[in-house]
Design a protein around this motif. Structure first.
Motif, PDB file in Angstrom:
ATOM      1  N   MET A  74       5.476  10.329  -7.343  1.00  0.00           N
ATOM      2  CA  MET A  74       4.793   8.897  -6.771  1.00  0.00           C
ATOM      3  C   MET A  74       5.983   7.894  -7.415  1.00  0.00           C
ATOM      4  O   MET A  74       7.199   7.990  -7.942  1.00  0.00           O
ATOM      5  CB  MET A  74       4.233   8.481  -7.899  1.00  0.00           C
ATOM      6  N   SER A  75       6.572   7.468  -5.923  1.00  0.00           N
ATOM      7  CA  SER A  75       7.906   6.600  -5.796  1.00  0.00           C
ATOM      8  C   SER A  75       7.215   5.122  -4.846  1.00  0.00           C
ATOM      9  O   SER A  75       6.895   5.538  -3.737  1.00  0.00           O
ATOM     10  CB  SER A  75       9.043   7.383  -5.528  1.00  0.00           C
ATOM     11  N   LYS A  76       8.312   4.681  -4.938  1.00  0.00           N
ATOM     12  CA  LYS A  76       8.428   2.688  -3.822  1.00  0.00           C
ATOM     13  C   LYS A  76       9.477   3.892  -2.510  1.00  0.00           C
ATOM     14  O   LYS A  76      10.027   4.315  -3.230  1.00  0.00           O
ATOM     15  CB  LYS A  76       8.893   1.791  -4.098  1.00  0.00           C
ATOM     16  N   ASP A  77       9.219   3.850  -0.993  1.00  0.00           N
ATOM     17  CA  ASP A  77       9.394   4.005  -0.158  1.00  0.00           C
ATOM     18  C   ASP A  77      10.743   3.523  -0.220  1.00  0.00           C
ATOM     19  O   ASP A  77      10.538   2.085  -0.064  1.00  0.00           O
ATOM     20  CB  ASP A  77       8.662   4.643   0.878  1.00  0.00           C
ATOM     21  N   TYR A  78      11.707   3.075  -0.782  1.00  0.00           N
ATOM     22  CA  TYR A  78      13.207   2.599  -0.605  1.00  0.00           C
ATOM     23  C   TYR A  78      14.029   2.824   0.916  1.00  0.00           C
ATOM     24  O   TYR A  78      13.786   3.849   1.487  1.00  0.00           O
ATOM     25  CB  TYR A  78      13.953   2.848  -1.815  1.00  0.00           C
ATOM     26  N   GLY A  79      13.919   1.061   1.069  1.00  0.00           N
ATOM     27  CA  GLY A  79      14.389   1.424   2.491  1.00  0.00           C
ATOM     28  C   GLY A  79      13.253   0.785   3.916  1.00  0.00           C
ATOM     29  O   GLY A  79      12.713   0.528   4.541  1.00  0.00           O
ATOM     30  N   THR A  80      11.609   0.673   2.971  1.00  0.00           N
ATOM     31  CA  THR A  80      10.865   0.088   3.731  1.00  0.00           C
ATOM     32  C   THR A  80       9.748  -0.789   2.298  1.00  0.00           C
ATOM     33  O   THR A  80      10.608  -1.415   1.658  1.00  0.00           O
ATOM     34  CB  THR A  80       9.421   0.885   3.932  1.00  0.00           C
ATOM     35  N   SER A  81       9.472  -1.901   3.316  1.00  0.00           N
ATOM     36  CA  SER A  81       8.986  -3.409   2.308  1.00  0.00           C
ATOM     37  C   SER A  81       8.150  -2.970   1.777  1.00  0.00           C
ATOM     38  O   SER A  81       7.941  -3.192   0.319  1.00  0.00           O
ATOM     39  CB  SER A  81       8.786  -3.776   3.541  1.00  0.00           C
ATOM     40  N   ASN A  82       7.075  -1.961   1.736  1.00  0.00           N
ATOM     41  CA  ASN A  82       5.437  -1.744   0.809  1.00  0.00           C
ATOM     42  C   ASN A  82       4.671  -0.501   1.521  1.00  0.00           C
ATOM     43  O   ASN A  82       3.603  -0.088   1.237  1.00  0.00           O
ATOM     44  CB  ASN A  82       4.060  -2.653   1.619  1.00  0.00           C
ATOM     45  N   GLN A  83       6.124   0.831   1.490  1.00  0.00           N
ATOM     46  CA  GLN A  83       5.528   2.166   1.247  1.00  0.00           C
ATOM     47  C   GLN A  83       5.101   2.521  -0.188  1.00  0.00           C
ATOM     48  O   GLN A  83       6.253   2.700  -1.157  1.00  0.00           O
ATOM     49  CB  GLN A  83       6.461   2.126   2.494  1.00  0.00           C
ATOM     50  N   THR A  84       4.130   3.322  -0.509  1.00  0.00           N
ATOM     51  CA  THR A  84       3.886   3.954  -1.450  1.00  0.00           C
ATOM     52  C   THR A  84       4.398   5.894  -0.879  1.00  0.00           C
ATOM     53  O   THR A  84       3.524   5.970   0.029  1.00  0.00           O
ATOM     54  CB  THR A  84       2.629   3.705  -2.274  1.00  0.00           C
ATOM     55  N   ASP A  85       4.766   6.630  -1.777  1.00  0.00           N
ATOM     56  CA  ASP A  85       4.888   7.384  -1.453  1.00  0.00           C
ATOM     57  C   ASP A  85       4.956   8.901  -2.977  1.00  0.00           C
ATOM     58  O   ASP A  85       5.106   8.700  -3.875  1.00  0.00           O
ATOM     59  CB  ASP A  85       6.641   8.148  -0.529  1.00  0.00           C
ATOM     60  N   VAL A  86       4.008   9.784  -2.550  1.00  0.00           N
ATOM     61  CA  VAL A  86       3.415  11.239  -3.392  1.00  0.00           C
ATOM     62  C   VAL A  86       3.681  12.184  -3.027  1.00  0.00           C
ATOM     63  O   VAL A  86       3.558  12.539  -1.188  1.00  0.00           O
ATOM     64  CB  VAL A  86       2.109  11.149  -3.684  1.00  0.00           C
ATOM     65  N   PHE A  87       4.598  12.959  -3.986  1.00  0.00           N
ATOM     66  CA  PHE A  87       5.362  14.321  -3.557  1.00  0.00           C
ATOM     67  C   PHE A  87       5.383  15.270  -4.385  1.00  0.00           C
ATOM     68  O   PHE A  87       4.552  15.281  -5.314  1.00  0.00           O
ATOM     69  CB  PHE A  87       6.830  14.169  -3.724  1.00  0.00           C
ATOM     70  N   LEU A  88       4.655  16.498  -3.566  1.00  0.00           N
ATOM     71  CA  LEU A  88       4.608  17.894  -4.553  1.00  0.00           C
ATOM     72  C   LEU A  88       4.964  19.126  -3.394  1.00  0.00           C
ATOM     73  O   LEU A  88       5.264  18.898  -2.035  1.00  0.00           O
ATOM     74  CB  LEU A  88       3.086  17.670  -4.698  1.00  0.00           C
ATOM     75  N   ILE A  89       5.304  19.845  -4.178  1.00  0.00           N
ATOM     76  CA  ILE A  89       5.685  21.535  -3.120  1.00  0.00           C
ATOM     77  C   ILE A  89       4.146  22.239  -3.520  1.00  0.00           C
ATOM     78  O   ILE A  89       3.372  22.561  -4.303  1.00  0.00           O
ATOM     79  CB  ILE A  89       6.706  22.156  -4.828  1.00  0.00           C
ATOM     80  N   ASP A  90       4.223  22.295  -2.191  1.00  0.00           N
ATOM     81  CA  ASP A  90       2.246  23.479  -1.503  1.00  0.00           C
ATOM     82  C   ASP A  90       2.712  25.015  -2.105  1.00  0.00           C
ATOM     83  O   ASP A  90       3.989  25.184  -2.482  1.00  0.00           O
ATOM     84  CB  ASP A  90       2.177  23.143  -0.324  1.00  0.00           C
ATOM     85  N   ASN A  91       1.556  25.074  -1.941  1.00  0.00           N
ATOM     86  CA  ASN A  91       1.781  27.088  -1.863  1.00  0.00           C
ATOM     87  C   ASN A  91       2.268  27.959  -1.124  1.00  0.00           C
ATOM     88  O   ASN A  91       2.996  28.999  -1.354  1.00  0.00           O
ATOM     89  CB  ASN A  91       0.472  27.013  -1.818  1.00  0.00           C
ATOM     90  N   ASN A  92       3.605  27.330   0.230  1.00  0.00           N
ATOM     91  CA  ASN A  92       4.105  28.042   0.378  1.00  0.00           C
ATOM     92  C   ASN A  92       5.321  28.176   0.072  1.00  0.00           C
ATOM     93  O   ASN A  92       6.403  28.108   0.498  1.00  0.00           O
ATOM     94  CB  ASN A  92       4.675  27.380   1.970  1.00  0.00           C
ATOM     95  N   GLY A  93       5.674  26.775  -0.970  1.00  0.00           N
ATOM     96  CA  GLY A  93       6.851  26.565  -1.307  1.00  0.00           C
ATOM     97  C   GLY A  93       7.364  25.712  -0.823  1.00  0.00           C
ATOM     98  O   GLY A  93       8.376  25.425  -0.408  1.00  0.00           O
ATOM     99  N   GLN A  94       6.731  25.151  -0.777  1.00  0.00           N
ATOM    100  CA  GLN A  94       7.791  23.448   0.999  1.00  0.00           C
ATOM    101  C   GLN A  94       7.249  22.145   0.146  1.00  0.00           C
ATOM    102  O   GLN A  94       5.452  21.783  -0.403  1.00  0.00           O
ATOM    103  CB  GLN A  94       7.048  23.498   2.257  1.00  0.00           C
ATOM    104  N   LEU A  95       8.276  21.543   0.186  1.00  0.00           N
ATOM    105  CA  LEU A  95       8.450  19.765  -0.703  1.00  0.00           C
ATOM    106  C   LEU A  95       6.897  18.962   0.852  1.00  0.00           C
ATOM    107  O   LEU A  95       7.698  19.182   2.207  1.00  0.00           O
ATOM    108  CB  LEU A  95       9.570  19.241  -0.303  1.00  0.00           C
ATOM    109  N   ASN A  96       5.862  18.521  -0.052  1.00  0.00           N
ATOM    110  CA  ASN A  96       5.607  17.440   1.425  1.00  0.00           C
ATOM    111  C   ASN A  96       5.666  16.578   0.512  1.00  0.00           C
ATOM    112  O   ASN A  96       5.085  16.210  -0.353  1.00  0.00           O
ATOM    113  CB  ASN A  96       4.061  18.156   1.074  1.00  0.00           C
ATOM    114  N   MET A  97       5.272  15.228   1.455  1.00  0.00           N
ATOM    115  CA  MET A  97       4.841  13.936   1.553  1.00  0.00           C
ATOM    116  C   MET A  97       3.886  12.743   2.211  1.00  0.00           C
ATOM    117  O   MET A  97       3.986  14.193   2.891  1.00  0.00           O
ATOM    118  CB  MET A  97       6.361  12.744   1.824  1.00  0.00           C
ATOM    119  N   PHE A  98       2.633  12.650   1.409  1.00  0.00           N
ATOM    120  CA  PHE A  98       2.293  11.610   1.106  1.00  0.00           C
ATOM    121  C   PHE A  98       2.531   9.983   1.202  1.00  0.00           C
ATOM    122  O   PHE A  98       2.884   9.785   0.170  1.00  0.00           O
ATOM    123  CB  PHE A  98       0.566  12.017   0.533  1.00  0.00           C
TER     124      PHE A  98
END
Length: 677
Positions: free
Chosen positions: A579-603
């Motif tokens: 989980m991280s602040k999205d730097y370069g935006t003002s108020n965005q929160t990001d969550v990252f995980l690697i899925d069943n296909n071995g691919q990085l995903n962002m929410f």
């Protein structure tokens, strides 16, 4: 007490070094026009076509083929390991015969082991052990405690070698004896040196005693069982340790009076399904044909592993007192590895890695933090192979120090997960948290620049969570007084929160959400939801493989959730996330995980808005669902970086890899970081 360790099958992230055989369809395609090829080549091709595909976890370390006799009792079994190239190791290794009994047997898993202890480069002590495990009903009938073995005899030293090397020409045999009912009732261990001198140790099982009983109960025929399948593993020494073999190779000969058939998964007629040994080493095995045969020969080799284990845990932090970004992970040699970025356009490896080889289990969890109140000090924490909490530290650009043990011996399981934070309301106190070997939350702490650590402070009850469970720690944003929260998924699969204040008063656990929501001990991420003043968010991938969020309002302390985000089945249940602040935006929160296909995903979410995603980033197959870290690129104002240990797509497997974004929504990468190899 010295016990063999075992694990339930975990799938992605299990540590094994695999050599995969050619797939039959590939060989058929290559040989479709082979009519003019010489007969000797034809015979070789036919043999290859009969080769059994590798097990699902590969042909390495604690994942070898199983040999069986079509679900009939195996009789007259012997396994001989011949060393053809000197074997060298820092902490030692073992030849481990893992044998599996019928489903209705009282003894379900039988282990016969030759162990080589080379701790500290000392002359090798060769010892043997028997470690057999009861069925659940038989264990209860004997009054044995949970997770206890049936037989545990160890420490019988057969001989000592003059150096920390097992020379080529040595042979090691494990031969099992059986009674008229085909129950395994004894084992003979034999060591033949490179001058043909033999040393034997003969152990009759009915001369032993049931482990954990007082007064001692002798082993009876009720405790004996046949075996329907077995595998031979070349792994680390006892108690879950992983070993690093510098070199070595040999061959394994399996022989029995029963015909042996090679299979790549445990036969369904065997008990102890889903069980394998936790020890590991960088050993790989040769492929085998299906059989049947009364004698089967297999090769093995020590191989140079990848720099890091794909999907391994990692941490990224600024090195305080510098303008440098540091990435830390435990190398495949079991040492603390570091890559650092000083802003010159490339990453540099810190050489050599810190600590001795096999000091830490490869790829396990670690944590990093500034030491608050110290002058530009950065600390890195992990639990070593002996279960001891350790710290390395550096002040500014000076040399690294450590490792220094924190707290008592054997406080937690090897490689236990950790969390670290500034203590709420105390500017100069640094805290480290771990779930100890008894399943109880522990806190260790240090004040200012001191090197004297305190603790453990025991929080909550024993057996509350799995030993070494994942933890997350966060300040409670918007709370009326300073408060910190520690999060863990308990043994019932329920999220729980422990809360501490500036006076070190702790409350909890407070149960949040339903039981059975997520795998016990699942990874968690917690932080402020940016664009709000009072909201703290906590994320977990639930048992449906769906990202789930809980939120708490600081002033009221009221939890909301669970709220599902994105589709079910996206990722493995309990997948690691960041989980991280999205730097370069003002108020965005990001969550990252690697899925069943071995691919990085962002929410992501903007302020108090609605969650979006998942947004795929980069190609599929780049990494297993494992460790992922998201943070700013230190020295920039608007760049967000996501790091993981790759399996493919950037360089060689096991390479630390990153994606980067400047807040525009576009991601660049994957970019392989320089490991120095």
């Amino acid at each position: 007490m010295n016990r063999r360790k075992f694990l339930k099958v975990m799938g992605a992230g299990a540590t094994a070094f695999a050599v995969m055989p050619l797939h039959g369809s590939v060989i058929k395609a290559l040989t479709s026009t082979r009519r003019t090829v010489a007969p000797t080549v034809n015979s070789l091709t036919n043999a290859l076509l009969d080769t059994v595909p590798a097990p699902g976890r590969g042909l390495g370390s604690n994942s070898n083929y199983y040999l069986s006799s079509d679900c009939n009792p195996l009789t007259g079994l012997s396994v001989t390991v011949e060393v053809t190239k000197d074997i060298k190791s820092d902490i030692g290794f073992s030849f481990q015969l893992n044998a599996y009994s019928p489903i209705d047997a009282n003894c379900v898993w039988q282990q016969y082991v030759i162990t080589f202890d080379t701790t500290g480069g000392k002359p090798i002590k060769i010892s043997v052990m028997v470690d057999n495990w009861p069925s659940e009903t038989y264990k209860q009938s004997l009054g044995l405690p949970a997770n206890s073995d049936l037989i545990n005899t160890h420490g019988h030293v057969m001989l000592t070698l003059p150096s920390a090397t097992v020379p080529a020409g040595y042979k090691f045999m494990i031969a099992l004896s059986d009674d008229n009912n085909h129950n395994i009732n004894g084992v003979t261990f034999t060591v033949v040196d490179d001058k043909s001198k033999a040393t034997k140790a003969d152990i009759k099982l009915e001369s032993l005693f049931v482990n954990h009983t007082s007064p001692a109960k002798p082993i009876t025929k009720d405790s004996l069982a046949p075996i329907h399948a077995f595998e031979l593993n070349i792994v680390g020494p006892t108690n879950g340790k992983a070993s690093y073999l510098y070199e070595g190779s040999g061959k394994i000969t399996y022989a029995a009076t029963s015909p042996l058939t090679v299979v790549n998964k445990k036969p369904s007629c065997c008990a102890a399904q889903g069980v394998f040994t936790a020890e590991a080493a960088n050993s790989v095995y040769g492929t085998l044909a299906a059989g049947p045969s009364q004698s089967v020969t297999q090769t093995f080799d020590a191989v140079k592993p990848t720099p890091y284990t794909p999907g391994a845990a990692l941490v990224v932090i600024t090195q305080f007192g510098t303008s440098q970004t540091d990435l830390f992970a435990i190398t495949s040699t079991g040492q603390l590895g570091e890559l650092y970025y000083p802003g010159d356009g490339r990453w540099h490896p810190l050489t050599p890695p810190k600590g001795s080889p096999s000091f830490v289990r490869p790829g396990v969890a670690l944590a990093a933090s500034p030491q608050f109140g110290a002058d530009n000090q950065t600390d890195v924490f992990f639990v070593d192979q002996n279960g001891n909490l350790n710290v390395f530290w550096v002040s500014g650009t000076t040399a690294w120090n450590g490792p220094q043990q924190i707290g008592p011996d054997k406080v937690a399981k090897t490689g236990a997960n950790l969390a670290t934070s500034r203590h709420a309301g105390l500017e100069t106190q640094t805290d480290v948290f771990v779930v100890d070997k008894d399943g109880q939350l522990n806190m260790f702490w240090v004040i200012g620049s001191s090197t004297t650590w305190n603790g453990p402070r025991l929080i909550g009850d024993k057996s509350f969570a799995k030993s070494g469970a994942h933890l997350a720690v966060s300040q409670r944003y918007g709370a009326t007084s300073p408060q910190m929260d520690v999060y863990v998924v308990d043994t019932k699969g329920q999220l729980n929160v422990f809360s501490g204040d500036a006076a070190d008063h702790w409350s909890g656990p407070e149960a949040v959400g339903p039981t059975g929501l997520a795998p016990s001990a699942a990874p968690l991420a917690a932080s402020r939801q940016y664009g709000t003043d009072n909201q703290t968010d906590m994320f977990v991938v639930d048992n449906k493989g769906q990202l789930t969020v809980f939120a708490v309002d600081g002033p009221t302390g009221k939890w909301i959730g669970p709220k599902a985000i994105g589709p079910a089945g996206l990722a493995p249940a309990g997948a690691p996330l960041a989980m991280s602040k999205d730097y370069g935006t003002s108020n965005q929160t990001d969550v990252f995980l690697i899925d069943n296909n071995g691919q990085l995903n962002m929410f992501w979410v903007d302020g108090i808005g609605h969650w979006n995603g998942p947004k795929p980033i980069g190609p599929a197959g780049i990494a297993p669902a494992g460790g992922v870290v998201a943070t700013t690129q230190f020295g920039t104002n608007n760049q967000t970086d996501v790091y993981f240990i790759s399996a493919a797509g950037a360089k060689t497997p096991g390479t630390p890899t990153m994606f980067e974004s400047n807040g525009s929504g576009d991601w660049n990468g994957p970019k392989a970081l320089d490991t120095g190899n």
